[in-house]
Structure formats: structure tokens, C-alpha cells
Design a protein around this motif. Structure first.
Motif, mmCIF file in Angstrom:
data_model
loop_
_atom_site.group_PDB
_atom_site.id
_atom_site.type_symbol
_atom_site.label_atom_id
_atom_site.label_comp_id
_atom_site.label_asym_id
_atom_site.label_seq_id
_atom_site.Cartn_x
_atom_site.Cartn_y
_atom_site.Cartn_z
ATOM 1 N N ASP A 244 2.005 6.852 -8.654
ATOM 2 C CA ASP A 244 0.981 6.256 -9.507
ATOM 3 C C ASP A 244 -0.054 5.478 -8.689
ATOM 4 O O ASP A 244 0.240 4.960 -7.601
ATOM 5 C CB ASP A 244 1.621 5.323 -10.534
ATOM 6 N N ASP A 245 -1.247 5.402 -9.252
ATOM 7 C CA ASP A 245 -2.329 4.599 -8.668
ATOM 8 C C ASP A 245 -2.031 3.132 -8.971
ATOM 9 O O ASP A 245 -2.247 2.648 -10.081
ATOM 10 C CB ASP A 245 -3.661 5.021 -9.270
ATOM 11 N N LEU A 246 -1.533 2.416 -7.974
ATOM 12 C CA LEU A 246 -1.060 1.052 -8.205
ATOM 13 C C LEU A 246 -2.183 0.071 -8.509
ATOM 14 O O LEU A 246 -1.915 -1.036 -8.985
ATOM 15 C CB LEU A 246 -0.227 0.577 -7.016
ATOM 16 N N ARG B 49 6.518 0.588 -16.089
ATOM 17 C CA ARG B 49 6.746 0.555 -14.648
ATOM 18 C C ARG B 49 6.035 1.724 -13.976
ATOM 19 O O ARG B 49 6.078 2.842 -14.477
ATOM 20 C CB ARG B 49 8.242 0.642 -14.327
ATOM 21 N N PRO B 50 5.420 1.494 -12.823
ATOM 22 C CA PRO B 50 4.778 2.604 -12.121
ATOM 23 C C PRO B 50 5.804 3.519 -11.460
ATOM 24 O O PRO B 50 6.907 3.090 -11.113
ATOM 25 C CB PRO B 50 3.915 1.903 -11.068
ATOM 26 N N ILE C 238 0.866 -1.176 0.000
ATOM 27 C CA ILE C 238 0.000 0.000 0.000
ATOM 28 C C ILE C 238 0.902 1.225 0.000
ATOM 29 O O ILE C 238 1.791 1.353 0.853
ATOM 30 C CB ILE C 238 -0.930 0.028 1.220
ATOM 31 N N ALA C 239 0.685 2.097 -0.960
ATOM 32 C CA ALA C 239 1.456 3.329 -1.067
ATOM 33 C C ALA C 239 0.546 4.520 -0.779
ATOM 34 O O ALA C 239 -0.669 4.381 -0.632
ATOM 35 C CB ALA C 239 2.055 3.449 -2.466
ATOM 36 N N SER C 240 1.148 5.701 -0.721
ATOM 37 C CA SER C 240 0.376 6.930 -0.617
ATOM 38 C C SER C 240 1.143 8.036 -1.322
ATOM 39 O O SER C 240 2.326 7.881 -1.649
ATOM 40 C CB SER C 240 0.135 7.316 0.848
#
Length: 324
Positions: free
Chosen positions: A141-143, A156-157, A121-123
């Protein structure tokens, strides 16, 4: 009882900022979590500051301090910290960044909303200058738009490891990071995409200090240029070799190898050139790497064989910029 989440505070040579970073993690408004404050053998007072903060802490979270005896680098530092905890969700906190008070709560809520399926989970991040003045939002980026390896192969994101949380199980599946790796975020993201998936919380949960100790130096001497080429391409080789090993575990080696074949060959050639002891050794490498275009090999050969010329160009550019 084992905490669900562990925040890993990775610090090195950050005595001016690490107290703020640590206090922002200790102030998390969430269920009790595990917090590991870790100094990677800094030559300054970073370790002493972390020890004092942990000793004075009185709160709901479990806090431990690690002081490394030798510098391990980013990947080795992660490996050591992951060995220290059994928490299923591992949250990165850099020693010069600040976590918002609700960061852990929101990461845990997002993870649980997925049925604990997601492996990363990123932000977004809130940029800030060295003095703490806010700048612009730093989006990633919206993963969720990368549901599988096919999407990753297409593009790649854009990710930033300082704002990521990833699972212990993804580390157990693929194994420790190669100690030569300097940037773990593409590795953790790839592992998640080919496993349980990843997502991005569309708000800044980390105040991201820009222009820190890792800022790229000006390459004004031949030694600067050669050293930078050696370091940078060594890191690229390590990252791509790690991705290939992870792809093997995921049953995707053929597809990933096809994408990485040329960039890996280039990085290996440049790294070898920067390691070569003399012109004769570099000429031998020029001949050996026939899988790469000759014009490109020659251009890089001259850059590494005559680094003083390129450094002189960089000095001239710096002088002209200073006059502008």
C-alpha cells in the motif's frame, strides 16, 4: 564517520540463497554504508558462507558479521542487530531476497527529501520463485495514504517487512520488539504512522523469494494442527500486546484498545486452548471466556479438543486435491 544507513541482513537456514542476498547488498551503488551480515544460529552452512563473503569483500562499505549462538527468532534477531549499529536509517534485507543495486540510494534519497522526517519507507517487490525466476510485481500500500492513527484504525495497510527501511529513533521511542513477535512489519508501520510518518516508493527495490522456509505447512496430523494453532495465536497475541504498549507511548491506548479488544480476546482464548493439557482444562477455558460469543467458543473448543478429526478432514482434502 558513522554511516547514515545500515543494511541488516537477517538470515536463517538459507545456505542455498544467502550468498546471492549478501552480494546484492554489498553491490549497492551508493555512499558508504554499514552492512551487518547476520546468521540466527542456523543448523546449516549459512553462517560460514556469510563469514567467507565478508572476509573476501574489498569495497567502500563497512561490513560486519554476526553469528548467533542461539536462535532468537525474527524479533530477537532484529533487536540484536539494532543494538550493533548507531546508523539512523535501518534497512531490512532477508537472507533469501535480493536488493536492487540502487535500493539504498533511492531509500536515502526519499528519506532526505522528507527532511529526514519520515520514520519508515517501503517499496514494492518483484516476486520470484525459489529458483530465482521472476513472477509478478508484489505491490504494497501507498503509506502516504495513512497520515495518522485515524487512518490506521480505519484500515491497516498491506505491508511487507522485507522491503522496509525504518529509523533508529522510532525504535528508541517505543523500545525493542517483543521477542515473541514473528512479523515485525505491522509494528514498524504503526510506529512510523504515529510518529514521523511513512511513504512507499512505487517501484520494486527487492526481489522477493516466495515459498521459503516460513511457508505454512500442511496440517495433516492432530499434532500439526494443535502446534500450528499454538504458534499462530501466540504470535497474534504478542503482536497485539506490542501494539497496545506502543499505543500507550503514543498517547493512543484507548482508541487502539477498543479496536483490538475482541481480536485479542479471541487470540488469547485460542492460544490458551492449544496450551491446555486436557479436556477438563479446555472446558474451564470455555466457561471463563464469557466475553466471547458462546457459539464461537464452542466451535473452537471442539476443533482443539478433537484435533484428530480436523486433521483427518485436511488429509482427505489433500488426497482429493491430488486426484484433481
Amino acid at each position: 564517520m558513522q554511516a547514515t544507513a545500515a543494511v541488516l541482513v537477517l538470515a536463517y537456514r538459507q545456505a542455498d540463497f544467502v550468498a546471492q542476498a549478501a552480494h546484492s547488498v554489498l553491490a549497492q551503488a551508493c555512499e558508504p554504508i554499514e552492512i551487518i551480515l547476520s546468521d540466527d544460529a542456523s543448523p546449516d552452512a549459512t553462517g560460514e558462507i556469510l563469514e567467507a563473503i565478508a572476509a573476501a569483500y574489498r569495497g567502500p562499505h563497512q561490513v560486519r558479521v554476526r553469528r548467533g549462538q542461539q536462535n532468537l527468532g525474527i524479533a530477537g534477531h532484529y533487536n540484536a542487530l539494532i543494538e550493533m549499529t548507531r546508523a539512523p536509517l535501518l534497512i531490512t534485507a532477508a537472507g533469501d531476497d535480493l536488493s536492487t543495486p540502487d535500493r539504498v540510494a533511492k531509500l536515502l534519497a526519499a528519506w532526505r527529501a522528507s527532511g529526514e522526517r519520515l520514520d519508515l519507507i517501503a517499496s514494492h517487490l518483484q516476486g520470484m520463485r525459489q529458483d530465482g525466476t521472476p513472477t509478478q510485481i508484489v505491490p504494497v500500500d501507498d503509506l502516504a495514504q495513512w497520515p495518522d492513527a485515524r487512518a490506521w484504525l480505519a484500515r491497516r495497510p498491506h505491508v511487507i517487512g522485507a522491503a522496509q527501511a525504518f529509523t533508529r529513533r522510532s525504535m528508541e521511542r517505543f523500545g525493542p520488539f517483543d521477542p515473541r513477535i514473528a512479523y515485525e512489519d505491522q509494528i514498524t508501520t504503526f510506529r512510523a504512522i504515529v510518529s514521523g510518518g511513512a511513504m512507499t516508493i512505487p517501484e520494486p527495490l527487492v526481489h522477493y523469494r516466495q515459498g521459503g522456509v516460513s511457508t505454512r505447512q500442511a496440517m495433516l496430523t492432530a499434532e500439526d494442527l494443535t502446534g500450528w494453532m499454538r504458534t499462530q495465536n501466540g504470535r497474534l497475541v504478542a503482536e497485539m500486546e506490542q501494539l497496545l504498549r506502543d499505543a500507550q507511548v503514543a498517547g493512543l491506548h484507548e482508541a487502539i484498545e477498543a479496536q483490538l479488544r475482541t481480536p485479542l480476546a479471541r487470540a488469547r482464548y485460542l492460544w490458551a486452548l492449544s496450551q491446555a493439557p486436557d479436556a477438563a482444562a479446555r472446558r474451564a477455558l470455555l466457561r471463563e471466556h464469557g466475553e466471547l460469543p458462546l457459539a464461537w467458543r464452542l466451535r473452537k473448543f471442539f476443533k482443539l479438543n478433537y484435533p484428530g478429526f480436523n486433521a483427518g478432514v485436511n488429509r482427505l482434502r489433500a488426497r482429493l486435491k491430488g486426484r484433481a
